[in-house]
Write a protein that holds these residues in place. Structure first.
Motif, short mmCIF file in Angstrom:
data_model
loop_
_atom_site.label_atom_id
_atom_site.label_comp_id
_atom_site.label_asym_id
_atom_site.label_seq_id
_atom_site.Cartn_x
_atom_site.Cartn_y
_atom_site.Cartn_z
N THR A 115 0.86 -1.19 0.00
CA THR A 115 0.00 0.00 0.00
C THR A 115 0.89 1.24 0.00
O THR A 115 1.91 1.28 0.70
N VAL A 116 0.49 2.24 -0.76
CA VAL A 116 1.26 3.49 -0.81
C VAL A 116 1.04 4.25 0.50
O VAL A 116 -0.10 4.48 0.90
N GLU A 117 2.12 4.65 1.15
CA GLU A 117 1.99 5.45 2.37
C GLU A 117 2.30 6.92 2.13
O GLU A 117 1.70 7.80 2.69
N GLU A 118 3.31 7.15 1.28
CA GLU A 118 3.71 8.54 1.08
C GLU A 118 4.38 8.66 -0.28
O GLU A 118 5.07 7.74 -0.73
N LEU A 119 4.19 9.80 -0.93
CA LEU A 119 4.85 10.06 -2.21
C LEU A 119 5.58 11.39 -2.11
O LEU A 119 4.97 12.39 -1.72
N VAL A 120 6.86 11.40 -2.41
CA VAL A 120 7.62 12.64 -2.31
C VAL A 120 8.35 12.87 -3.63
O VAL A 120 9.13 12.02 -4.07
N PHE A 121 8.11 14.05 -4.24
CA PHE A 121 8.81 14.38 -5.49
C PHE A 121 10.22 14.84 -5.15
O PHE A 121 10.41 15.76 -4.36
N GLN A 122 11.23 14.15 -5.71
CA GLN A 122 12.62 14.49 -5.36
C GLN A 122 13.42 14.96 -6.58
O GLN A 122 14.63 14.87 -6.59
N GLY A 123 12.75 15.45 -7.59
CA GLY A 123 13.46 15.90 -8.80
C GLY A 123 13.63 14.75 -9.76
O GLY A 123 12.70 14.42 -10.51
N PRO A 124 14.78 14.06 -9.73
CA PRO A 124 14.99 12.98 -10.70
C PRO A 124 14.02 11.82 -10.51
O PRO A 124 13.68 11.12 -11.45
N VAL A 125 13.58 11.58 -9.27
CA VAL A 125 12.67 10.45 -9.01
C VAL A 125 11.54 10.87 -8.09
O VAL A 125 11.63 11.84 -7.35
N LEU A 126 10.47 10.04 -8.14
CA LEU A 126 9.40 10.14 -7.17
C LEU A 126 9.68 9.07 -6.13
O LEU A 126 9.85 7.89 -6.47
N ARG A 127 9.81 9.48 -4.86
CA ARG A 127 10.12 8.51 -3.81
C ARG A 127 8.81 8.02 -3.23
O ARG A 127 8.05 8.80 -2.64
N ALA A 128 8.52 6.73 -3.41
CA ALA A 128 7.28 6.16 -2.90
C ALA A 128 7.58 5.29 -1.68
O ALA A 128 8.37 4.35 -1.77
N SER A 129 6.96 5.64 -0.54
CA SER A 129 7.07 4.78 0.64
C SER A 129 5.88 3.84 0.62
O SER A 129 4.73 4.28 0.52
N LEU A 130 6.17 2.55 0.71
CA LEU A 130 5.12 1.52 0.61
C LEU A 130 5.17 0.66 1.86
O LEU A 130 6.19 0.58 2.55
N ARG A 131 4.07 -0.02 2.15
CA ARG A 131 4.08 -0.98 3.25
C ARG A 131 3.35 -2.25 2.81
O ARG A 131 2.27 -2.18 2.23
N THR A 132 3.99 -3.38 3.05
CA THR A 132 3.36 -4.65 2.68
C THR A 132 2.37 -5.05 3.77
O THR A 132 2.39 -4.50 4.88
N ALA A 133 1.53 -6.04 3.45
CA ALA A 133 0.54 -6.49 4.44
C ALA A 133 1.24 -7.05 5.69
O ALA A 133 0.72 -6.98 6.80
N ALA A 134 2.47 -7.56 5.50
CA ALA A 134 3.21 -8.12 6.64
C ALA A 134 3.87 -7.00 7.47
O ALA A 134 4.55 -7.27 8.46
N GLY A 135 3.72 -5.74 7.04
CA GLY A 135 4.24 -4.62 7.82
C GLY A 135 5.62 -4.15 7.40
O GLY A 135 6.19 -3.25 8.00
#
Ligand code: ATP
Length: 387
Positions: free
Chosen positions: A320-340
């Motif tokens: 599941t997507v937790e956070e999206l941060v635009f960092q210029g060259p990339v979009l940093r996506a923080s994700l969490r699996t069902a197992a945590g």
């Protein structure tokens, strides 16, 4: 311009050493009851840029000081050019050290600072002038010979210190965080400059730093140290792509570390259960066996994100997507699996998914050889992400 390298190489061949200049043979250093360096055992080759990298207090400077002769090993042996130097004082060792504060003579010109070493060996005048001129050209300071250190910028002073240390053609130059006093921009310029100078003179550089980016930028090989022990020695690519331990994976760059249970090992591929899924991971550590706990390491830029479950020979976990941060060259996506387990994906412009929002469910997948399987250590399995 290469300095006396043919002569140095001839000497190595004669001594049967091929191209090892510095040998650290089972060296340990104890301060009272504290082991600052624990059984370091490696060689440094002629002409290579070798870095010792690790967090504060891991024993890098102590190792460098034992090579220079400012500290004695408690056990083991340091050999320079094939000879045990345990009884040789620093000033008689054929290595030179550049310190962070440069230690230039303020009352002397640039020329005289660089000429100081050859003059004290009573080399002929003409030869000294020739060598100093050669050095001034290498460090790009030919027009600054008559200035005093106070009339130079920090980067220029650094280059004078380098020229002064190199002018006697040491077997190796030892550098202890030499860029630490410079601001970031100058530091980055000097990283490339140092590398150029090292290539040009062909002398072995042993460089101590706690900055992983600096080590990756400049080094031919890196020794990663942790709590007095050398955890891995390899090229920047080896250390980044095939870290030998969870510590190395986390210290160099960003690493996704997914706790896993080993189901089977067939040849160099393990099957693991991780984050609620079963997939294959290349395994290089022969000690990893079925039923072991392990950690799957995969770099954020190797994760591919899709809304549908990917098909084909890929490893894939749902998250599941937790956070999206635009960092210029990339979009940093923080994700969490069902197992945590927390995962980070760096999504490039070509991969960017439209309409991605926190709370979305998606799949993170990777080609099998993008990951590696590491032996798990007690605390790190809890911390899924180290940056
Ligand atoms: P930093 O990046 O902070 O310089 P380092 O990796 O270079 O760290 P060292 O200077 O080699 O670390 O020190 C390793 C450990 O040995 C540290 O815990 C330090 O406190 C200890 N140590 C170093 N020199 C001495 C000494 N002379 N007496 C006692 N302990 C020492």
């Amino acid at each position: 311009m290469r300095l006396n390298i043919e002569a140095l190489n001839d000497a190595k061949e004669l001594s049967g050493l091929e191209n090892t200049v510095i040998e650290i043979s089972h060296v340990s250093k104890q301060f009272g009851g504290f082991k600052a360096v624990d059984d370091a055992n490696f060689g440094i080759r002629q002409g290579e840029f070798f870095s010792m990298l690790g967090p504060s207090g891991c024993g890098k400077t102590t190792t460098l000081r034992m090579i220079a002769g400012f500290e004695q090993p408690t056990s083991g042996e340091v050999r320079l050019d094939g000879k045990d130097v345990s009884k040789v004082p620093p000033y008689k060792r054929n290595v030179n050290t550049v310190f962070q504060n440069y230690a230039l003579f303020p009352h002397m010109t640039v020329f005289d600072n660089i000429a100081f070493g050859p003059r004290s060996t009573k080399a002929p005048k003409g030869e000294i002038a020739g060598r100093v001129k050669e050095m001034l050209e290498i460090v790009h300071l030919a027009d600054f010979a008559e200035r005093r250190p106070t009339q130079l910028s920090g980067g220029q002073q650094q280059r004078v210190a380098l020229a002064r240390a190199l002018v006697n053609y040491p077997s190796a130059l030892l550098l202890d965080e030499p860029l630490g006093a410079l601001d970031l921009k100058l530091r980055q310029t000097m990283q490339l400059e140092l590398k150029r100078i090292q290539r040009e003179v062909g002398i072995t550089f042993v460089f101590v730093t706690h900055d992983q980016e600096e080590a990756l930028t400049m080094s031919d090989r890196i020794a990663v140290m942790n709590a007095g022990r050398v955890e891995q020695i390899g090229t920047p690519e080896e250390i980044y792509h095939q870290p030998a331990t969870v510590f190395v994976a986390g210290f160099i760059g960003v690493a996704n570390l997914i706790p896993a249970a080993v189901v089977a090992v067939t040849g160099d591929l393990a099957t693991v259960d991780a984050a609620g899924h079963r997939f294959g991971v290349p395994v290089t550590d022969e000690s990893i066996k079925p039923a072991d706990s392990a950690v799957v390491m995969v770099r954020p830029e190797r994760l591919h994100i899709s809304l549908d479950r990917p098909t084909g020979d890929l490893a894939a976990v749902e998250a599941t997507v937790e956070e999206l941060v635009f960092q210029g060259p990339v979009l940093r996506a923080s994700l969490r699996t069902a197992a945590g387990t927390e995962l980070v994906a760096h999504i490039g412009p070509e991969d960017a998914l439209p309409m991605l929002r926190p709370g979305d469910r998606l799949w993170a997948s990777w080609v099998l050889d993008a990951a590696c399987l590491l032996r798990s250590v007690d605390t790190t399995a809890e911390t899924a992400l180290v940056s």
